[in-house]
Design a protein around this motif. Structure first.
Motif, PDB file in Angstrom:
ATOM      1  N   PHE A   1      -9.538  -8.156   7.076  1.00 13.21           N
ATOM      2  CA  PHE A   1     -10.012  -7.996   7.600  1.00 13.21           C
ATOM      3  C   PHE A   1     -11.167  -6.285   6.193  1.00 13.21           C
ATOM      4  CE2 PHE A   1      -9.710  -3.733   9.811  1.00 13.21           C
ATOM      5  CZ  PHE A   1     -10.238  -3.478  11.404  1.00 13.21           C
ATOM      6  N   HIS A   2     -12.267  -6.487   7.341  1.00  8.94           N
ATOM      7  CA  HIS A   2     -13.534  -5.147   6.713  1.00  8.94           C
ATOM      8  C   HIS A   2     -13.593  -4.132   8.116  1.00  8.94           C
ATOM      9  CE1 HIS A   2     -12.865  -7.166   3.006  1.00  8.94           C
ATOM     10  NE2 HIS A   2     -12.875  -8.474   3.869  1.00  8.94           N
ATOM     11  N   GLY A   3     -13.402  -4.431   8.616  1.00  8.68           N
ATOM     12  CA  GLY A   3     -13.926  -3.109   9.944  1.00  8.68           C
ATOM     13  C   GLY A   3     -14.307  -3.521  11.564  1.00  8.68           C
TER      14      GLY A   3
ATOM     15  N   GLN B   1      -6.945  -0.286   2.417  1.00  3.60           N
ATOM     16  CA  GLN B   1      -5.802   0.340   2.844  1.00  3.60           C
ATOM     17  C   GLN B   1      -4.992   0.501   1.425  1.00  3.60           C
ATOM     18  OE1 GLN B   1      -2.416  -1.880   6.178  1.00  3.60           O
ATOM     19  NE2 GLN B   1      -4.278  -2.167   6.315  1.00  3.60           N
TER      20      GLN B   1
HETATM   21  C1  PLP Z   1      -8.396   0.265   8.305  1.00  9.64           C
HETATM   22  C2  PLP Z   1      -9.741  -0.986   6.993  1.00  9.64           C
HETATM   23  C3  PLP Z   1     -10.817  -1.546   6.983  1.00  9.64           C
HETATM   24  C4  PLP Z   1     -11.375  -0.428   8.463  1.00  9.64           C
HETATM   25  O1  PLP Z   1     -11.764   0.796   8.118  1.00  9.64           O
HETATM   26  P1  PLP Z   1     -11.843   2.252   9.269  1.00  9.64           P
HETATM   27  O2  PLP Z   1     -11.418   3.762   8.481  1.00  9.64           O
HETATM   28  O3  PLP Z   1     -10.913   2.163  10.981  1.00  9.64           O
HETATM   29  O4  PLP Z   1     -12.997   2.053   9.461  1.00  9.64           O
HETATM   30  C5  PLP Z   1     -11.752  -1.485   6.568  1.00  9.64           C
HETATM   31  N1  PLP Z   1     -10.704  -2.315   5.316  1.00  9.64           N
HETATM   32  C6  PLP Z   1      -9.546  -2.651   5.365  1.00  9.64           C
HETATM   33  C7  PLP Z   1      -8.927  -3.723   4.205  1.00  9.64           C
HETATM   34  C8  PLP Z   1      -8.551  -1.563   6.055  1.00  9.64           C
HETATM   35  O5  PLP Z   1      -7.885  -1.455   5.976  1.00  9.64           O
END
Ligand code: PLP
Length: 392
Positions: free
Chosen positions: A135-137, A224
């Protein structure tokens, strides 16, 4: 006034929310509009590192807000420069770029990789490799980088130049990185939204080595897992290596929006004037607060995060409903045997404990300052929810 009704009427329905309106807090305990207390095992989503009512942080914000709330990046401000210095000195990175979110920090990292590659090799070397289950956004590019099919719906056409490879498969990684046109590998060393899945040490080490061999920019998304969450300032430290670029966000601002992209040489000087920017990036109020967060994360604090995490993990492991516990420090995932994570979350919320889920797992990301007493109270509520299966 009915806040739930007003929110549902006027906010876009992008979130599934609990019927709780939060109004304040102290330590790692939140208060609802109905006067009820909630132990916080979520800290927003890994955001409120110092919990609630941290006087030093509040004072730093108030002082800077009274002095100067924003200057734009056409000028210098002290908190922004000092936060960049603090982050670089603590990590060994050379330079920082500040923005407002995790997604934006990852955008910056990918732009660095593509421009580095363009400057060195010219066109057609712009592919970013990411992992399945990552997950990257939520921006168009970071959504594309996110290696989960369920996110790749509705929003076509997606940006070009992304490839995915399975986690912990070194042969597949070697094959994917060996394809022509790859400029970057972007990974979370502990996949957060993917279910709190730490990558194998051998895989991460191989990734580092392959990237060095092939002059591919090795980027760790620590949005995170970074800023003390796992008991180290950054989770890649557990793997005994250094990425070329790392991104941070969630826990850095203790609740105020901030993202950071940190780069080692020579990647630190790739983005030249005019090639990247962010209006609010490096905001002096936010940076003054983030400096308090970093300062709090000394060796004793980092050791206590690891110890509290180990304690919570061992308590969870002894619960018969929990099949597996993963993670590090205060980034913890618990896989359930029979119950649905969403049901357990809702039951805990009713009983005064706020949790998170990730895929089918419970996910715990409490404030890094949570007390032993709050931990025990929270674990007690959780144990009751797991025991009271008929209620779910
Ligand atoms: C939450 C998260 C993102 C996105 O961050 P936002 O501040 O919501 O844009 C990107 N990468 C990881 C690993 C995350 O946990």
């Amino acid at each position: 006034m009915d806040i739930f009704k007003t929110a549902q009427e006027y906010l876009m329905p992008t979130y599934r929310r609990q019927d709780i309106c939060l109004t304040g807090g102290s330590g790692a305990t939140l208060t609802g509009a109905d006067g009820r207390e909630y132990i916080d095992f979520a800290s927003g989503i890994g955001v409120n590192s110092l919990g609630y009512g941290c006087e030093k942080w509040v004072a730093a914000l108030a002082a800077q807000a009274a002095r100067l709330q924003h200057a734009s990046n056409l000028y210098y401000t002290e908190p922004c420069a000092l936060l960049a210095r603090d982050l670089c000195e603590r990590t060994g990175f050379k330079k920082a770029f500040f923005c407002n979110s995790g997604a934006e920090a990852n955008e910056c990292a990918m732009k660095i990789a593509r421009k580095y590659s363009f400057d060195a090799y010219g066109e057609n070397r712009g592919t970013v490799v990411t992992l399945e289950n990552s997950f990257h956004g939520r921006t168009m590019a970071t959504l594309t980088a996110t290696g989960q099919e369920e996110y790749h719906r509705f929003f076509h056409p997606f940006p070009q130049g992304y490839r995915y490879t399975p986690p912990n498969d070194i042969e597949a990684l070697e094959r994917t990185l060996g394809e022509p046109g790859v400029c970057a590998l972007l990974i979370e060393v502990i996949q957060g939204e993917g279910g709190v899945m730490p990558l194998d040490g051998a895989f991460v080490k191989a990734a580092r080595e392959l990237c060095t061999q092939k002059d591919i920019v090795f980027i760790c998304d620590e949005v995170q897992s970074g800023i003390g969450r796992t008991g180290k300032l950054f989770a890649y430290e557990h793997y005994g290596l250094m990425p070329d670029v790392a991104t941070a966000a969630k826990g850095l601002g203790n609740g105020l929006p901030v993202g950071a992209c940190l780069a080692a040489e020579p990647f630190s000087d790739v983005l030249t004037p005019g090639t990247h920017a962010s209006t609010f990036g490096g905001n002096p109020v936010v940076c003054a607060g983030a400096r308090v967060v970093l300062e709090a994360l000394d060796d004793a604090m980092l050791a206590s995060i690891e110890a509290k995490g180990d304690y919570i993990a061992s308590r969870l492991r002894s619960n018969p409903e929990i099949a597996q516990v993963r993670g590090r420090g205060l980034m913890i995932g618990a896989q359930l045997k029979t119950l649905r994570a969403a049901d357990v979350l809702a039951e805990c919320a009713r009983n005064g404990l706020l949790l998170l889920t990730a895929k089918k797992n419970l996910r715990l990301l409490p404030p890094l300052t949570i007390s032993d007493e709050e931990i025990d109270k929270g674990l007690c509520i959780l144990a009751q929810a797991l025991e009271n299966k008929e209620g779910l």
